[in-house]
Design an enzyme around this catalytic site. Structure first.
Site, PDB file in Angstrom:
ATOM      1  N   SER A 105      15.366 -41.540 -11.647  1.00 47.95           N
ATOM      2  CA  SER A 105      14.152 -40.830 -11.255  1.00 47.95           C
ATOM      3  C   SER A 105      14.176 -40.703  -9.735  1.00 47.95           C
ATOM      4  CB  SER A 105      12.899 -41.590 -11.696  1.00 47.95           C
ATOM      5  OG  SER A 105      11.743 -40.862 -11.338  1.00 47.95           O
ATOM      6  N   HIS A 132      -0.786 -42.800   1.488  1.00 47.37           N
ATOM      7  CA  HIS A 132      -1.413 -43.552   0.390  1.00 47.37           C
ATOM      8  C   HIS A 132      -2.673 -42.853  -0.084  1.00 47.37           C
ATOM      9  CE1 HIS A 132      -4.303 -46.554  -1.163  1.00 47.37           C
ATOM     10  NE2 HIS A 132      -3.235 -46.971  -1.835  1.00 47.37           N
ATOM     11  N   CYS A 137       9.795 -38.242  -9.575  1.00 46.59           N
ATOM     12  CA  CYS A 137       8.440 -38.798  -9.638  1.00 46.59           C
ATOM     13  C   CYS A 137       7.748 -38.794  -8.281  1.00 46.59           C
ATOM     14  CB  CYS A 137       8.458 -40.218 -10.199  1.00 46.59           C
ATOM     15  SG  CYS A 137       9.434 -41.384  -9.230  1.00 46.59           S
ATOM     16  N   LYS A 197       0.834  -1.207   0.000  1.00 45.21           N
ATOM     17  CA  LYS A 197       0.000   0.000   0.000  1.00 45.21           C
ATOM     18  C   LYS A 197       0.870   1.259   0.000  1.00 45.21           C
ATOM     19  CE  LYS A 197      -3.796  -0.142   2.197  1.00 45.21           C
ATOM     20  NZ  LYS A 197      -4.881  -0.225   3.183  1.00 45.21           N
ATOM     21  N   ARG A 229      -3.351   2.806   8.769  1.00 45.56           N
ATOM     22  CA  ARG A 229      -3.620   1.495   8.160  1.00 45.56           C
ATOM     23  C   ARG A 229      -2.338   0.671   8.080  1.00 45.56           C
ATOM     24  NH1 ARG A 229      -7.045   4.859   4.690  1.00 45.56           N
ATOM     25  NH2 ARG A 229      -9.192   4.064   4.640  1.00 45.56           N
ATOM     26  N   ARG A 274       7.693 -48.748 -13.019  1.00 42.59           N
ATOM     27  CA  ARG A 274       8.448 -49.180 -11.835  1.00 42.59           C
ATOM     28  C   ARG A 274       8.089 -50.622 -11.511  1.00 42.59           C
ATOM     29  NH1 ARG A 274       7.287 -46.179  -6.288  1.00 42.59           N
ATOM     30  NH2 ARG A 274       5.455 -47.553  -6.291  1.00 42.59           N
ATOM     31  N   TYR A 282      12.896 -33.672 -16.438  1.00 44.42           N
ATOM     32  CA  TYR A 282      11.430 -33.687 -16.355  1.00 44.42           C
ATOM     33  C   TYR A 282      10.988 -33.815 -14.909  1.00 44.42           C
ATOM     34  CZ  TYR A 282      11.588 -38.791 -15.680  1.00 44.42           C
ATOM     35  OH  TYR A 282      11.814 -40.056 -15.186  1.00 44.42           O
ATOM     36  N   MET A 308      -5.346  -7.290   9.085  1.00 36.91           N
ATOM     37  CA  MET A 308      -4.739  -6.428  10.109  1.00 36.91           C
ATOM     38  C   MET A 308      -5.635  -5.226  10.366  1.00 36.91           C
ATOM     39  SD  MET A 308      -0.685  -6.719   9.202  1.00 36.91           S
ATOM     40  CE  MET A 308      -0.869  -6.580   7.426  1.00 36.91           C
ATOM     41  N   ARG A 359      -4.260  -1.048  -6.014  1.00 40.28           N
ATOM     42  CA  ARG A 359      -3.490  -2.281  -5.837  1.00 40.28           C
ATOM     43  C   ARG A 359      -3.879  -3.232  -6.961  1.00 40.28           C
ATOM     44  NH1 ARG A 359      -6.567  -3.910  -0.255  1.00 40.28           N
ATOM     45  NH2 ARG A 359      -8.664  -4.069  -1.096  1.00 40.28           N
ATOM     46  N   GLY A 389      12.807 -40.492  -6.340  1.00 40.63           N
ATOM     47  CA  GLY A 389      11.575 -40.767  -5.585  1.00 40.63           C
ATOM     48  C   GLY A 389      11.628 -39.966  -4.295  1.00 40.63           C
ATOM     49  N   GLY A 394      -8.077  -7.301   5.073  1.00 43.98           N
ATOM     50  CA  GLY A 394      -8.863  -7.471   6.293  1.00 43.98           C
ATOM     51  C   GLY A 394      -8.169  -8.195   7.421  1.00 43.98           C
TER      52      GLY A 394
END
Length: 886
Positions: free
Chosen positions: A777, A468, A844, A26, A96, A630, A864, A107, A352, A779, A105
């Site tokens: 890869s 899981h 992965c 602000k 403010r 896998r 990747y 503070m 803003r 894990g 809202g």
């Protein structure tokens, strides 16, 4: 003297837009507005560095701050033509907060500061409106008493309600000047009774009280919660903005309003907002009076009977239009404006970057690129990757009332409504009868997969973000709340008790997977809609990113979703999930419980055609895209029959006594199965298991290549390798099976054999592993738990405490521990490429869908990332942003 105060007003400013870290959002914007000639009420900003000092010194201020504040007050008074505390021509102030990112809202704010019996007379002389003056005074006493003196808001509201009832009046607008004057005296009496002291009348005392209250509000509960939910660091602190008051309630030539330079809901390029004549800003949002539309277009769309600002204040409207276009062009983003008109003069109180829906964000970003306002790279940075979840999952109607029963880990995003069931079998049965269900479990296992698939969403009492339930739910696109420790589930009674509320089978609940909440009853939902803007925006992001984005997918349905969301391959196909399909589990259990190799091979012969069929379906869906499969990884105990009925079924199928099966189950029990007989260790001790899986993969691939003309490069991944000898041993056996299959089919296909890096030792010896591994890869789920020594399924209770106490900034199972686990990843990448320069390396674990982790993976040079299908768009955007950031 260190600069702690930054003035703005009258076309000049000490600060500018780039100083958000010091001035807050602000304060920085107010300074910038003043610098470019926007009519802003003069004021000054106390820097965030003072906030840091304030908390480090138990609420004290730097010695030179008071002197700087007094000088700034004089400067503001000179700019506005009045003086703070002056009885004849008083300067009144607003105080403010201002964090460097918007925390709407969260503070505290104090308005009309500086009023007392003396300055009241001066304001009366200025305005000539006693009702306006005493209305301002009663509002100030109420707000100051609540914010600074910490008196309950309700005390004042109750007094106002009582007074209106005594006077026979319904609305605030009916109250007279005398009514407001009397109410102000009643409010002062409340303060005296509650504190033992009169309400402070000295303007400077009022100001310092307000400054301290705003600083303190940085650490109030709602601000702390908001920062935690939005990943805002606690040590940023807030600035304090002290600004001259201007009044929209000085008569019919005064007004106040809020406007957006574009539609924040749709992104349409149209100016709209609301205003009120003769009102203060809070009246627009409080619903005390019906606001009027700013534009004629808005009036017509809303079918409002009230005149628009464009009609009743045409000249000021045109001035506002000129200013909004200037601000949007300068800040190069959609702006949220607050303005006040005082006696025919337009003032802008703040601007803003406007909050917006993700649909709106996409539209605005694309439009601004077309308009030449921003570059494609800037547009890519305008959308938060996580916000794309709103487009991919049903979400709860934000306007609906909520009754929260329990909170847990927001494990998988989206909203779901359904009837409570406690078993996967009930979930399947009830859904087949036309019900929608939420599966509520203590925890889930792979054996629950059918019930999880049938359910609209999943709730578990245990587990975390990589449990899981969480991993599978994300893969399916099912909302999930895990780790709801307040749930007390009684499976026998088929009830769940939470904080005194009893949920029975069939009761309706709603879950919010974004907020991690379980809610009572049925909450209205908003269905996702993928628009052309989404596709266009994602294509723009894809041009920029370096890393490919794959998906973790175990079924053809998962693979189809992955392709639909733009996945460029499968980075993790978990073969164990296939073992629970149809009637396979019986054959799997026969294999595990067999006494010798011959028995295991007989059982594997039953599974082999099923596995081959699975791989064929997935290869078909992926149409030549890379697929990393896998080999069997989880500990054997996950497949074992623990119920007597299941054990009996296995005994009958194998033609042995029940006791023999029970003894075998007992002998296979492990004290720490996650570090036990699993992963490549299964392949070493039972090589026929991996042999069957590799044969199924290769027969599926060779068959499609030979008979349907596919181009397939299978990527076979050996899990949980820690010793180079393990990889060498298993790779040689895998290659022999591959050779046999290709010879039998008469085809030659390229293939890759690699390993998961999920143990610290694997990262340490990655240079040696790369002699045999053609890809790595990471894990990161297991790598995190083995590095930190934390069970990911049991960590939620103390991880939550660590987060609350600031010992951890983020859950390491949600966002990668870059300084610890990240070092192992970086080391593994470097050492692997030192040996094999062209080695393909990806990740992965669930961190593959976390934007902060993706940024790290870009830095260390991964090829990747792979994540659940419904996280693919998030990962695509995060990968593009990582390139721009890095």
């Amino acid at each position: 003297m260190k600069k702690r105060i930054y003035f703005f007003g009258k076309g000049v400013a000490d600060g500018k837009a780039s100083m958000k870290a010091i001035l807050g959002g602000k304060g920085a914007n107010l300074a910038e507005m003043s610098r470019i000639g926007i009519p802003v009420p003069a004021g000054f900003t106390i820097s965030t560095e003072v906030c840091t000092y304030f908390f480090k010194h138990d609420g004290d201020y730097p010695e030179d701050l008071r002197e700087q504040v007094n000088k700034a007050l004089g400067k503001v008074g000179k700019a506005m033509g009045n003086r703070f505390g002056d009885a004849k021509n008083p300067l009144l102030l607003s105080v403010r907060s201002g964090s460097r990112v918007s925390m709407p809202g969260m503070m505290d704010t104090v308005l009309n500061l500086g009023l007392n019996p003396e300055t009241l007379q001066g304001l009366l002389n200025q305005s000539g409106d006693p009702r306006f003056v005493y209305d301002c005074y009663r509002r100030f006493i109420h707000m100051y008493s609540n914010v600074v003196l910490d008196l309950p808001h309700e005390r004042f509201e109750e007094t106002l309600t009582h007074e209106k009832k005594r006077l026979g009046k319904q609305q605030d607008v009916e109250m007279t000047a005398e009514d407001w004057r009397h109410l102000a005296e009643l409010y002062k009496a409340i303060v005296l009774e509650a504190t033992g002291k009169p309400f402070p009348e000295d303007p400077l005392e009022q100001l310092w009280g307000a400054i301290g209250a705003v600083f303190h509000s940085w650490n109030c509960d709602r601000a702390n919660t908001y920062r935690r939910l939005n990943n805002i660091p606690d040590d940023w602190g807030t600035a304090v903005n002290v600004q001259a008051m201007v009044f929209g309630n000085m008569g019919t030539d005064s007004a106040t309003g809020v406007a957006f330079t574009r539609d924040p809901a749709t992104g349409d390029n149209r100016f709209f907002g609301e205003f009120l004549i003769n009102a203060q800003g809070e009246d627009v949002v409080a619903g005390i009076r019906t606001p009027q539309e700013i534009t004629l277009d808005g009036k017509n769309r809303a079918r409002s009977p009230h005149p628009a600002m464009e009609e009743v204040m045409p000249e000021l409207y045109q001035e506002l239009v000129t200013l909004y276009k200037r601000l949007e062009s300068h800040f190069r983003d959609m702006q949220d404006l607050e303005f006040t008109i005082q006696k025919g003069k337009l003032w802008l109180l703040q601007t803003r970057n406007g909050k917006r829906t993700v649909q709106s964000a996409l539209r605005i970003a694309l439009d601004m690129v077309k308009e030449g306002l921003i570059t494609p790279r800037e547009a890519i940075m305008r959308v938060k990757p996580e916000d794309l979840n709103q487009l991919l999952h049903p979400t709860l109607d934000p306007k609906a009332k909520r009754t929260v029963l329990a909170s847990g880990v927001p494990a998988s995003p989206g909203g779901a409504v359904g009837e409570v069931v406690f078993t996967p079998e009930d979930a399947v049965q009830w859904v087949s009868e036309g019900h929608k269900v939420i599966l509520v479990r203590e925890e889930t296992s792979p054996e629950d997969i059918h019930g999880m698939h049938a359910a609209q969403g999943i709730v578990t009492a245990r587990g975390g973000a990589t449990s899981h339930a969480a991993v599978v739910a994300r893969g399916m696109g099912r909302p999930c709340v895990s780790g709801c420790h307040d749930l007390d589930i009684d499976m026998k009674a088929e009830t769940c008790t939470v904080k005194g509320t009893v949920l029975r089978k069939g009761d309706w609940i709603t879950i919010d997977g974004d907020a991690g909440q379980v809610l009572q009853g049925r909450i209205p939902m908003i269905e996702p809609q993928l628009t052309g803007d989404f596709d266009q925006f994602m294509k723009m992001a894809d041009v920029v990113r370096h890393m490919k984005v794959r998906a973790n997918a175990d079924t053809p349905t998962d693979a189809e979703n992955a392709v639909r969301f733009g996945a460029e391959g499968i980075g993790l196909c978990r073969t164990e999930h296939m073992f629970f399909k149809d009637n396979r589990i019986l054959a799997v259990r026969e294999m595990i419980l067999a006494q010798d190799e011959a028995g295991r091979r007989a059982a594997l012969d039953k599974i082999m055609p099923m596995q081959r069929s699975d791989f064929e379906e997935i290869f078909r869906v992926m149409k030549g895209r890379p697929v990393t499969i896998r080999l069997l990884d989880p500990p054997l105990h996950e497949f074992l029959p623990h119920e007597v009925k299941e054990q009996t079924d296995v005994a009958e199928s194998m033609g042995v006594e029940l006791k023999e099966i029970q003894g075998r189950v007992s002998s296979l029990k492990e004290f720490n199965p996650m570090l036990g007989h699993r992963g490549c260790r299964l392949g070493v001790t039972f090589p026929e298991i991996y042999e069957m899986q590799v044969r199924a993969i290769m027969e599926a691939a060779c068959g499609l290549v030979k008979h349907e003309g596919f181009t397939i490069i299978p990527e076979i991944m050996i899990p949980l390798v820690g010793l180079p000898q393990e990889l060498k041993f298993l790779k040689s056996r895998c290659l022999e099976v591959c050779r046999q299959v290709m010879e039998a089919f008469g085809v030659k296909i390229d293939l890759l054999i690699g390993t998961m890096i999920e143990l610290p030792r694997a990262a340490l010896v990655a240079d040696v592993l790369a002699e045999d591994a053609e890809f790595f890869s990471f894990g990161t789920n297991d790598l995190t738990q083995t590095t930190l020594g934390i069970s990911r399924d049991d960590a939620t209770p103390f991880i939550t405490a660590y987060l609350a106490k600031g010992l951890l900034a983020k859950d390491p199972f949600v966002s990668l521990d870059q300084s610890g686990v990240g070092q192992l990843v970086e080391m593994g990448v470097k050492r692997g490429r030192d040996t094999r320069k062209s080695i393909k390396i990806g990740v992965c674990g669930e961190h593959g869908g976390d934007p902060a982790s993706i940024s790290f993976f870009e830095k260390v040079g991964l090829d990747y990332v792979s994540c659940s299908p419904f996280r693919v768009p998030v990962a695509r955007l995060a990968a593009a942003q990582a390139v721009i950031e890095n």
